[in-house]
Design a protein around this motif. Structure first.
Motif, PDB file in Angstrom:
ATOM      1  N   VAL A 113      29.239  49.374  38.359  1.00  0.00           N
ATOM      2  CA  VAL A 113      28.784  48.011  38.146  1.00  0.00           C
ATOM      3  C   VAL A 113      29.453  47.011  39.090  1.00  0.00           C
ATOM      4  N   LEU A 114      30.320  47.514  39.954  1.00  0.00           N
ATOM      5  CA  LEU A 114      30.964  46.675  40.959  1.00  0.00           C
ATOM      6  C   LEU A 114      30.593  47.170  42.345  1.00  0.00           C
ATOM      7  N   LEU A 144      26.989  43.939  31.424  1.00  0.00           N
ATOM      8  CA  LEU A 144      28.414  44.078  31.149  1.00  0.00           C
ATOM      9  C   LEU A 144      28.901  43.291  29.939  1.00  0.00           C
ATOM     10  N   THR A 145      28.146  42.336  29.489  1.00  0.00           N
ATOM     11  CA  THR A 145      28.603  41.423  28.448  1.00  0.00           C
ATOM     12  C   THR A 145      29.071  42.161  27.201  1.00  0.00           C
ATOM     13  N   ARG A 174      39.420  40.927  37.281  1.00  0.00           N
ATOM     14  CA  ARG A 174      39.003  39.515  37.280  1.00  0.00           C
ATOM     15  C   ARG A 174      37.484  39.412  37.483  1.00  0.00           C
ATOM     16  N   THR A 175      36.958  40.193  38.417  1.00  0.00           N
ATOM     17  CA  THR A 175      35.519  40.194  38.688  1.00  0.00           C
ATOM     18  C   THR A 175      34.742  40.683  37.471  1.00  0.00           C
ATOM     19  N   ALA A 207      32.083  38.650  34.912  1.00  0.00           N
ATOM     20  CA  ALA A 207      30.732  39.177  34.683  1.00  0.00           C
ATOM     21  C   ALA A 207      30.458  39.447  33.205  1.00  0.00           C
ATOM     22  N   GLY A 208      31.445  39.163  32.341  1.00  0.00           N
ATOM     23  CA  GLY A 208      31.212  39.286  30.911  1.00  0.00           C
ATOM     24  C   GLY A 208      31.890  40.441  30.207  1.00  0.00           C
ATOM     25  N   VAL A 209      32.616  41.276  30.927  1.00  0.00           N
ATOM     26  CA  VAL A 209      33.325  42.382  30.282  1.00  0.00           C
ATOM     27  C   VAL A 209      34.403  41.812  29.357  1.00  0.00           C
ATOM     28  N   ALA A 210      34.470  42.334  28.154  1.00  0.00           N
ATOM     29  CA  ALA A 210      35.416  41.834  27.155  1.00  0.00           C
ATOM     30  C   ALA A 210      36.851  42.275  27.475  1.00  0.00           C
ATOM     31  N   ASP A 211      37.036  43.575  27.704  1.00  0.00           N
ATOM     32  CA  ASP A 211      38.371  44.111  27.966  1.00  0.00           C
ATOM     33  C   ASP A 211      38.316  45.111  29.111  1.00  0.00           C
ATOM     34  N   VAL A 212      39.371  45.104  29.915  1.00  0.00           N
ATOM     35  CA  VAL A 212      39.480  46.028  31.041  1.00  0.00           C
ATOM     36  C   VAL A 212      40.822  46.738  30.954  1.00  0.00           C
ATOM     37  N   TYR A 213      40.759  48.067  30.970  1.00  0.00           N
ATOM     38  CA  TYR A 213      41.951  48.900  31.066  1.00  0.00           C
ATOM     39  C   TYR A 213      41.892  49.589  32.421  1.00  0.00           C
TER      40      TYR A 213
END
Length: 153
Positions: free
Chosen positions: A72-73, A106-107, A129-130, A134-140
């Motif tokens: 998605v990136l 992504l939301t 950050r990107t 774009a709406g992602v709640a959490d990133v690991y």
């Protein structure tokens, strides 16, 4: 081993995927992950190397964890490699280098970024950050190796 895989296409993606899967499986956030996201490469670098190494690792890892791999990136610039750059230079080098793929949904999702080596964390911070924008709640994030950033600065 990572350098052989990355630059000489050594067939170690399954091994690396299994190693990352074991680490992710033991993480307290494992059950929150909706998908794995490989850190993207610019198409020119992929063409030159003949391999998108983070995609290969993510796919192998995803198969062990039964998680989808979503690309998605995209990398919008072909910047110089991060090798040999200090922390500030690395951050500047990747600032604005990534964008969401058109049509990516992504939301509200929770994703795990997959990368090979983390030195200062600049690439992971910028991709996260990107994704958040774009709406992602959490990133690991899961990486194969953490280098000593004092040696790279």
């Amino acid at each position: 081993m990572i350098l052989e895989f990355k630059f000489h296409r050594a067939p170690t993606d399954r091994l690396f995927g299994r190693l990352l899967a074991a680490v992710i499986e033991g993480a307290p956030w494992r059950n929150r992950i909706d998908a794995l996201v490989p850190v993207p490469m610019h198409w020119r670098r992929r063409w030159t190397r003949g391999l998108h190494h983070t995609r290969a690792i993510a796919r192998a890892c995803g198969s062990f964890l039964s998680l989808p791999v979503v690309e998605v990136l995209r990398r919008v610039r072909c910047d110089p490699p991060q090798v040999g750059l200090g922390k500030t230079q690395r951050e500047r080098n990747v600032r604005g280098a990534f964008a969401p793929v058109r049509g990516a949904r992504l939301t509200g999702t929770t994703v795990c970024l997959i990368d090979d080596v983390m030195t200062t964390g600049a690439t992971l911070r910028e991709t996260a950050r990107t994704l958040h924008r774009a709406g992602v709640a959490d990133v690991y994030a899961a990486v194969l190796s953490k280098s000593d950033s004092t040696l790279s600065a």
